[in-house]
Design a protein around this motif. Structure first.
Motif, PDB file in Angstrom:
ATOM      1  N   PHE A   1       0.794  -1.232   0.000  1.00  0.00           N
ATOM      2  CA  PHE A   1       0.000   0.000   0.000  1.00  0.00           C
ATOM      3  C   PHE A   1       0.829   1.286   0.000  1.00  0.00           C
ATOM      4  N   PHE A   2       2.077   1.194   0.452  1.00  0.00           N
ATOM      5  CA  PHE A   2       2.872   2.415   0.572  1.00  0.00           C
ATOM      6  C   PHE A   2       4.191   2.343  -0.201  1.00  0.00           C
ATOM      7  N   ALA A   3       4.422   1.229  -0.906  1.00  0.00           N
ATOM      8  CA  ALA A   3       5.669   1.016  -1.650  1.00  0.00           C
ATOM      9  C   ALA A   3       6.888   1.253  -0.758  1.00  0.00           C
ATOM     10  N   SER A   4       6.732   0.877   0.495  1.00  0.00           N
ATOM     11  CA  SER A   4       7.804   1.090   1.466  1.00  0.00           C
ATOM     12  C   SER A   4       7.883  -0.118   2.399  1.00  0.00           C
ATOM     13  N   PRO A   5       8.775  -1.048   2.104  1.00  0.00           N
ATOM     14  CA  PRO A   5       8.892  -2.225   2.975  1.00  0.00           C
ATOM     15  C   PRO A   5       9.463  -1.853   4.339  1.00  0.00           C
ATOM     16  N   LEU A   6       9.210  -2.702   5.293  1.00  0.00           N
ATOM     17  CA  LEU A   6       9.745  -2.493   6.636  1.00  0.00           C
ATOM     18  C   LEU A   6      11.243  -2.781   6.617  1.00  0.00           C
ATOM     19  N   PRO A   7      12.060  -1.796   6.967  1.00  0.00           N
ATOM     20  CA  PRO A   7      13.502  -2.046   6.995  1.00  0.00           C
ATOM     21  C   PRO A   7      13.842  -3.163   7.995  1.00  0.00           C
ATOM     22  N   LEU A   8      14.736  -4.016   7.627  1.00  0.00           N
ATOM     23  CA  LEU A   8      15.233  -5.120   8.466  1.00  0.00           C
ATOM     24  C   LEU A   8      14.174  -6.193   8.748  1.00  0.00           C
ATOM     25  N   ALA A   9      13.077  -6.212   7.989  1.00  0.00           N
ATOM     26  CA  ALA A   9      12.024  -7.201   8.241  1.00  0.00           C
ATOM     27  C   ALA A   9      12.565  -8.624   8.127  1.00  0.00           C
ATOM     28  N   THR A  10      13.377  -8.879   7.120  1.00  0.00           N
ATOM     29  CA  THR A  10      13.928 -10.226   6.942  1.00  0.00           C
ATOM     30  C   THR A  10      14.843 -10.596   8.097  1.00  0.00           C
ATOM     31  N   GLU A  11      15.708  -9.696   8.488  1.00  0.00           N
ATOM     32  CA  GLU A  11      16.653  -9.972   9.569  1.00  0.00           C
ATOM     33  C   GLU A  11      15.931 -10.203  10.895  1.00  0.00           C
ATOM     34  N   ILE A  12      14.918  -9.387  11.169  1.00  0.00           N
ATOM     35  CA  ILE A  12      14.142  -9.546  12.400  1.00  0.00           C
ATOM     36  C   ILE A  12      13.381 -10.868  12.371  1.00  0.00           C
ATOM     37  N   SER A  13      12.801 -11.198  11.225  1.00  0.00           N
ATOM     38  CA  SER A  13      12.061 -12.458  11.097  1.00  0.00           C
ATOM     39  C   SER A  13      12.961 -13.666  11.299  1.00  0.00           C
ATOM     40  N   VAL A  14      14.181 -13.609  10.777  1.00  0.00           N
ATOM     41  CA  VAL A  14      15.124 -14.717  10.963  1.00  0.00           C
ATOM     42  C   VAL A  14      15.454 -14.881  12.442  1.00  0.00           C
ATOM     43  N   MET A  15      15.708 -13.773  13.137  1.00  0.00           N
ATOM     44  CA  MET A  15      16.012 -13.854  14.563  1.00  0.00           C
ATOM     45  C   MET A  15      14.820 -14.431  15.342  1.00  0.00           C
ATOM     46  N   LEU A  16      13.621 -14.004  15.009  1.00  0.00           N
ATOM     47  CA  LEU A  16      12.436 -14.519  15.688  1.00  0.00           C
ATOM     48  C   LEU A  16      12.211 -15.997  15.370  1.00  0.00           C
ATOM     49  N   LEU A  17      12.528 -16.416  14.148  1.00  0.00           N
ATOM     50  CA  LEU A  17      12.404 -17.822  13.790  1.00  0.00           C
ATOM     51  C   LEU A  17      13.377 -18.674  14.591  1.00  0.00           C
ATOM     52  N   ILE A  18      14.588 -18.188  14.750  1.00  0.00           N
ATOM     53  CA  ILE A  18      15.582 -18.903  15.567  1.00  0.00           C
ATOM     54  C   ILE A  18      15.084 -19.018  17.005  1.00  0.00           C
ATOM     55  N   ALA A  19      14.536 -17.936  17.540  1.00  0.00           N
ATOM     56  CA  ALA A  19      13.988 -17.973  18.901  1.00  0.00           C
ATOM     57  C   ALA A  19      12.835 -18.961  18.986  1.00  0.00           C
ATOM     58  N   LYS A  20      11.953 -18.943  17.993  1.00  0.00           N
ATOM     59  CA  LYS A  20      10.802 -19.846  17.986  1.00  0.00           C
ATOM     60  C   LYS A  20      11.247 -21.301  18.027  1.00  0.00           C
ATOM     61  N   VAL A  21      12.166 -21.650  17.167  1.00  0.00           N
ATOM     62  CA  VAL A  21      12.583 -23.058  17.060  1.00  0.00           C
ATOM     63  C   VAL A  21      13.417 -23.481  18.260  1.00  0.00           C
ATOM     64  N   PHE A  22      14.466 -22.745  18.565  1.00  0.00           N
ATOM     65  CA  PHE A  22      15.430 -23.218  19.549  1.00  0.00           C
ATOM     66  C   PHE A  22      15.006 -23.006  20.995  1.00  0.00           C
ATOM     67  N   LEU A  23      14.194 -21.991  21.268  1.00  0.00           N
ATOM     68  CA  LEU A  23      13.705 -21.830  22.639  1.00  0.00           C
ATOM     69  C   LEU A  23      12.553 -22.780  22.941  1.00  0.00           C
ATOM     70  N   GLY A  24      11.930 -23.316  21.900  1.00  0.00           N
ATOM     71  CA  GLY A  24      10.820 -24.233  22.094  1.00  0.00           C
ATOM     72  C   GLY A  24      11.214 -25.691  22.262  1.00  0.00           C
ATOM     73  N   MET A  25      12.454 -26.032  21.931  1.00  0.00           N
ATOM     74  CA  MET A  25      12.846 -27.444  21.935  1.00  0.00           C
ATOM     75  C   MET A  25      12.851 -28.070  23.325  1.00  0.00           C
ATOM     76  N   ALA A  26      13.353 -27.376  24.316  1.00  0.00           N
ATOM     77  CA  ALA A  26      13.395 -27.952  25.668  1.00  0.00           C
ATOM     78  C   ALA A  26      11.985 -28.129  26.225  1.00  0.00           C
ATOM     79  N   GLY A  27      11.092 -27.192  25.933  1.00  0.00           N
ATOM     80  CA  GLY A  27       9.708 -27.324  26.366  1.00  0.00           C
ATOM     81  C   GLY A  27       9.015 -28.498  25.701  1.00  0.00           C
TER      82      GLY A  27
END
Length: 174
Positions: A38-64
Motif C-alpha cells: 500500500f505504501f511502496a515502502s517495505p519495513l527495513p530489516l524485516a527479513t533480519e528480524i524475522s530470521v532472529m524470531l524464527l531462531i527464537a521460535k525453534v530453539f527456545l521451544g525445543m526444551a519445552g
C-alpha cells in the motif's frame, strides 16, 4: 524430584517464549507486506528480524517440547516391547540424544562466544548484529541438553511415568 520438575517447568515456560516469537514474527511480516503493497515502502530489516524470531521460535521451544513429550515419535518398532524393554529403550534413546545434542551444544556455545567477542554482523544494506542469534541458538540447545539430562536421570531413578507426572503431556506418537 521437585528440582527435576522445576527444571521441566522452566523449560515449558521458556518454550512459551517461542509462541510469543511466532506472534511477533507474524506482526513483522504483516507490517512489511502492508508497507510494500500500500505504501511502496517495505519495513527495513524485516527479513533480519524475522530470521532472529524464527531462531527464537525453534530453539527456545525445543526444551519445552522435550519436557512435555511433545516431539513426534515413530513407534512402529517399539509398540510391541514389554514395559521393561520400553523403559530401557527410552533410557538408551535419551543417552544417545544427550551425547549427540550435547556435542552440538558445546560447539554452538563456543561459536556464540566467538561471534559475540567479534561482534559478528551481517553484510547488507543495514548493519544487523548476528551474535544475539548465535546466543539464542546456543541457549536453546543448552536448555535442551539440560532437559534431556533431567529426563534421563529422572527416568532412571523414578521411572518414566513418575518423572512426567504433574507436567503437561502431548503425545506425538504415530
Amino acid at each position: 524430584m521437585k528440582y527435576f520438575h522445576a527444571i521441566s517447568r522452566f523449560s515449558v515456560a521458556v518454550g512459551s517464549l517461542s509462541g510469543l516469537a511466532t506472534g511477533a514474527m507474524m506482526l513483522v511480516i504483516l507490517t512489511d507486506v502492508i508497507g510494500r503493497a500500500f505504501f511502496a515502502s517495505p519495513l527495513p530489516l524485516a527479513t533480519e528480524i524475522s530470521v532472529m524470531l524464527l531462531i527464537a521460535k525453534v530453539f527456545l521451544g525445543m526444551a519445552g517440547a522435550q519436557a512435555t513429550d511433545s516431539n513426534f515419535q515413530v513407534t512402529i518398532l517399539i509398540d510391541n516391547l514389554s514395559p521393561r524393554a520400553l523403559h530401557w529403550q527410552r533410557l538408551l534413546s535419551l543417552a544417545v540424544a544427550l551425547a549427540g545434542i550435547g556435542i552440538i551444544a558445546w560447539f554452538t556455545a563456543k561459536y556464540a562466544i566467538s561471534a559475540t567477542e567479534q561482534g559478528e554482523a551481517s553484510f547488507g544494506v543495514y548493519h544487523w548484529p548476528i551474535w544475539p542469534e548465535r546466543i539464542i541458538l546456543s541457549v536453546g540447545l543448552c536448555l535442551l541438553v539440560l532437559q534431556i539430562a533431567v529426563d534421563l536421570v529422572g527416568s532412571a531413578i523414578w521411572g518414566d511415568e513418575k518423572m512426567k507426572a504433574g507436567l503437561p503431556h502431548h503425545s506425538g506418537a504415530i
